[in-house]
Design a protein around this motif. Structure first.
Motif, PDB file in Angstrom:
ATOM      1  N   GLY A 491      52.466 112.368  28.702  1.00 50.13           N
ATOM      2  CA  GLY A 491      53.421 111.982  29.734  1.00 50.13           C
ATOM      3  C   GLY A 491      52.798 111.110  30.806  1.00 50.13           C
ATOM      4  O   GLY A 491      51.614 110.737  30.744  1.00 50.13           O
ATOM      5  N   HIS A 492      53.610 110.759  31.829  1.00 57.46           N
ATOM      6  CA  HIS A 492      53.173 109.971  32.983  1.00 57.46           C
ATOM      7  C   HIS A 492      52.718 108.560  32.581  1.00 57.46           C
ATOM      8  O   HIS A 492      51.905 107.945  33.266  1.00 57.46           O
ATOM      9  CB  HIS A 492      52.041 110.667  33.746  1.00 57.46           C
ATOM     10  N   THR A 493      53.211 108.033  31.475  1.00 54.34           N
ATOM     11  CA  THR A 493      52.881 106.671  31.049  1.00 54.34           C
ATOM     12  C   THR A 493      54.152 105.836  31.075  1.00 54.34           C
ATOM     13  O   THR A 493      55.163 106.233  30.475  1.00 54.34           O
ATOM     14  CB  THR A 493      52.296 106.663  29.626  1.00 54.34           C
ATOM     15  N   PRO A 494      54.157 104.692  31.737  1.00 55.13           N
ATOM     16  CA  PRO A 494      55.353 103.842  31.760  1.00 55.13           C
ATOM     17  C   PRO A 494      55.753 103.438  30.343  1.00 55.13           C
ATOM     18  O   PRO A 494      54.902 103.301  29.447  1.00 55.13           O
ATOM     19  CB  PRO A 494      54.920 102.633  32.593  1.00 55.13           C
ATOM     20  N   GLN A 504      45.741 103.689  30.378  1.00 55.87           N
ATOM     21  CA  GLN A 504      45.125 103.144  31.585  1.00 55.87           C
ATOM     22  C   GLN A 504      43.600 103.129  31.480  1.00 55.87           C
ATOM     23  O   GLN A 504      42.933 102.319  32.144  1.00 55.87           O
ATOM     24  CB  GLN A 504      45.542 103.995  32.802  1.00 55.87           C
TER      25      GLN A 504
END
Length: 704
Positions: A491-494, A504
């Motif tokens: 999660g937390h990935t565009p 990242q």
């Protein structure tokens, strides 16, 4: 015709130049040998002639230097060392690739494969070929564009006797049709047998420039000539004493009462004859060829031999018209008979050329008999001399009249030669044991005009001829899919980075790294396996070839980028539903940026590998863009002494003042916006710098 004037290599520190003021001529219709011991400067001289090495001097090929010839590969066929091809490429694929580079029809590859006897090995990889098959392939590459001139560096080196004879037969065939042949060798006997003219080098200088008969008479190794009515008995005694003393002695029976002894001295032979009561009429040292038995190699008495009699084999001179060998009269020297049987079978893979060409300096060609039988009337104790590396005659030679042996071969100078223009290919001279004719390849009747698509076809066949590119694409897609699934799980990935599988923590996504690797391989393989290095018309740094590499690399990168996004979207939809596989709202700008990133990495790999001549350097340059160049550019953009680039697209629109048709100003603004970003600026700057370096090195490498 080849004319070399004052060839001189650049000095090597405090050592003298490898080649110093070498000048000679190689005429059309003749075979010229460049003879010298290892280190004499033969290879350096050939590389200077072909403008593959810097130095001084000038070489004209039919009146023009190589860099002034529009299509050098059609004028000069070159074989330097092993075939410089990728070991994973097939024999047929390698030739088809070179056909595209030379601009000849692709069917030419099959023609030369048939001519050199490699049809059965056309699907074999280059890395699996034996030395002899590699030489055949090298000769096929040299003949591919039907050149007038052949330049070969030690073409028969490390070959078996049979393969060496086949190579020289092909070279003789090419010269007999009006072509020019120049080959280097370190073997004086090979030069005397195979060449019409011999140029001898010692320590980088020409010490002799002679016709082959003069060379044989003055520069071959010494021998002891013995005339005795008991020649057979003396030969037997000398052989026994040599074996007992473990010395290497070669004895040639030249007629009924003449012996030629190599490896002995007059004193030793005289002592032996005196001890055994053998009458000697002549005993003298002599230099030159092997006399009446020229072209016949003696059986060597080696230490540790277990049998006392050499192989009795036939001695068959070639016919004057290049056809079947003419049998030797049975009344010839004792121990020599026509070899009409026992010749090894000829296969498609190792069949020698069917052309048997007359050579004015070679008296006989023979073939070793695998199961020799003594000739009636011959002394079984006499060593018989054979020519082990000659072209094996066919059984049809037995049907020829013995009277044919009375005719001596006509000199090469008296044979009619074609005009200096296009040589005419003769009909097949004879048929091999397999029943299939294998002539030299026919001339190229249709030659395509210069076309910008020629390097493009070459690059496409180069890239598609090995599995490296396909394996790289498969690995990139697999890594991208796995990375996308893991990022979606964490999660937390565009979503845009999720579709590109770009964490990242990585400087570049797998697709960009894969495109950079494919681009680096496109140029790096040219220098690691320089299939075009000997062809000045298509060297790796030629601008036409660079454009082709950039185009093919761009197409490959676009396909890889599309497959990556499509595959990631499909897998995310399968695992997590349509939420993570949706199309972003600003997909045109994101898609353009994504494609530009992947294509830019591919181009950076092509240019960097071309500049540094290394695949590793090309991939390192791709990785250096986000790691080193991007922070540097970002620091420059954000520096207090530099005006900000904010609002650049708007100011650009104001600069044009007009509206472009179909909304073109919007696309220009998007391109400028991407370039204004640190990653876009760094990539554009890197590609521009590498392109300038490539062009500079290309201009510097051009011959003056």
């Amino acid at each position: 015709m080849i004319e070399a004037f004052g060839l001189t290599s650049n000095p090597r520190k405090e050592l003298p130049p490898a080649v110093d003021d070498v000048s000679f001529e190689a005429r059309a219709g003749r075979v010229t040998a460049l003879l010298g011991a290892p280190g004499a400067g033969k290879t350096t001289a050939l590389r200077l002639m072909l403008e593959l090495q810097r130095g001084r001097g000038l070489t004209h090929f039919r009146g023009r230097p190589l860099h002034r010839i529009a299509h050098p590969v059609r004028e000069v066929g070159v074989l330097l060392g092993d075939v410089p091809g990728h070991p994973a490429r097939t024999v047929r694929g390698h030739l088809r690739m070179l056909c595209a580079a030379a601009g000849v029809p692709v069917r030419r590859a099959d023609e030369v494969l048939e001519a050199v006897g490699l049809v059965s090995l056309r699907d074999e990889r280059l890395g699996t070929l034996s030395r002899g098959m590699d030489r055949r392939l090298g000769l096929a590459c040299a003949l591919l564009a039907d050149p007038h001139t052949l330049v070969l560096d030690d073409p028969a080196g490390a070959l078996s006797a049979r393969e060496a004879a086949w190579v020289h037969t092909m070279l003789r065939a090419h010269a007999s049709q009006g072509g020019t042949v120049l080959f280097s060798t370190a073997d004086p006997k090979e030069a005397a047998r195979a060449a019409d003219h011999v140029v001898t080098l010692e320590q980088g200088r020409v010490v002799a420039d002679q016709e082959a008969p003069d060379f044989s008479r003055t520069r071959l190794r010494p021998r002891v000539v013995v005339r005795t009515p008991y020649a057979a008995r003396l030969a037997t005694v000398l052989t026994k004493e040599a074996r007992a003393a473990r010395r290497s002695v070669e004895i040639v029976r030249e007629g009924g009462n003449r012996l030629a002894v190599y490896g002995g001295t007059c004193a030793d032979i005289g002592d032996t004859a005196f001890r055994h009561g053998i009458l000697v009429h002549q005993l003298a040292d002599e230099y030159g060829d092997m006399g009446p038995g020229a072209g016949v190699i003696p059986v060597v008495s080696r230490p540790g031999s277990t049998h006392g009699r050499g192989a009795d084999t036939g001695s068959v001179p070639p016919s004057r018209d290049g056809g079947l060998p003419e049998p030797v009269d049975a009344s010839g020297p004792a121990g020599v008979r026509p070899a009409t049987a026992g010749a090894p079978p000829v296969t498609d893979a190792d069949a020698p050329s069917p052309h048997t060409h007359t050579h004015p300096h070679t008296d006989t060609l023979t073939d070793p008999d695998p199961d020799p039988e003594p000739t009636p009337g011959a002394d079984p104790g006499a060593d018989t001399v054979t020519h082990a590396d000659a072209v094996p005659p066919t059984s049809a030679a037995a049907d020829l009249s013995p009277a044919a042996s009375q005719h001596s071969p006509a000199p090469a100078a008296s044979q009619p030669r074609p005009a200096p223009g296009r040589p005419v290919r003769p009909a097949p001279a004879r048929t091999l044991a397999t029943g299939a004719a294998s002539p030299l390849p026919p001339p190229v009747s249709v030659r395509s005009a210069p076309s910008p698509l020629r390097p493009l076809r070459y690059e496409f066949r180069r890239a598609a001829g090995i599995r490296t590119g396909f394996v790289t694409i498969a690995v990139v897609l697999l890594v991208s899919v796995v990375t996308a699934v893991i990022l979606a799980r964490v999660g937390h990935t565009p979503q845009p980075q999720l579709l590109a599988a770009w964490p990242q923590e990585l400087p570049l996504p797998p697709a960009a790294l894969g495109a950079g690797l494919l681009g680096a391989l496109a140029s790096g393989d040219e220098f690691r396996h320089p299939a075009l290095a000997a062809d000045r018309g298509a060297v790796p740094r030629r601008l036409g070839l660079l454009v082709a590499k950039l185009l093919v690399s761009a197409v490959t990168a676009l396909v890889l980028a599309a497959l990556t996004v499509g595959g990631n979207a499909a897998v995310l939809h399968l695992f997590y539903g349509p939420e993570l596989a949706g199309v972003p709202a600003d997909w045109p700008a994101l898609g353009a940026g994504w494609l530009a990133l992947v294509v830019g990495c591919g181009w950076a790999g092509v240019l960097a590998a071309g500049v540094f001549r290394s695949t590793t350097a090309g991939l390192a340059a791709v990785v250096a863009v986000p790691v080193l160049v991007v922070p540097l550019v970002q620091k420059v953009w954000d520096g207090p002494s530099v005006r900000t680039a904010a609002g650049l697209p708007m100011r650009t629109r104001e600069l044009f003042l007009t509206t472009w048709p179909f909304g073109g100003e919007r696309y220009v603004a998007e391109v400028l916006r991407m370039i204004a970003q640190p990653v876009g600026s760094a990539l554009a700057l890197s590609v521009t710098a590498l392109l300038c370096a490539y062009l500079l090195m290309t201009l510097r490498s051009r011959p003056q």
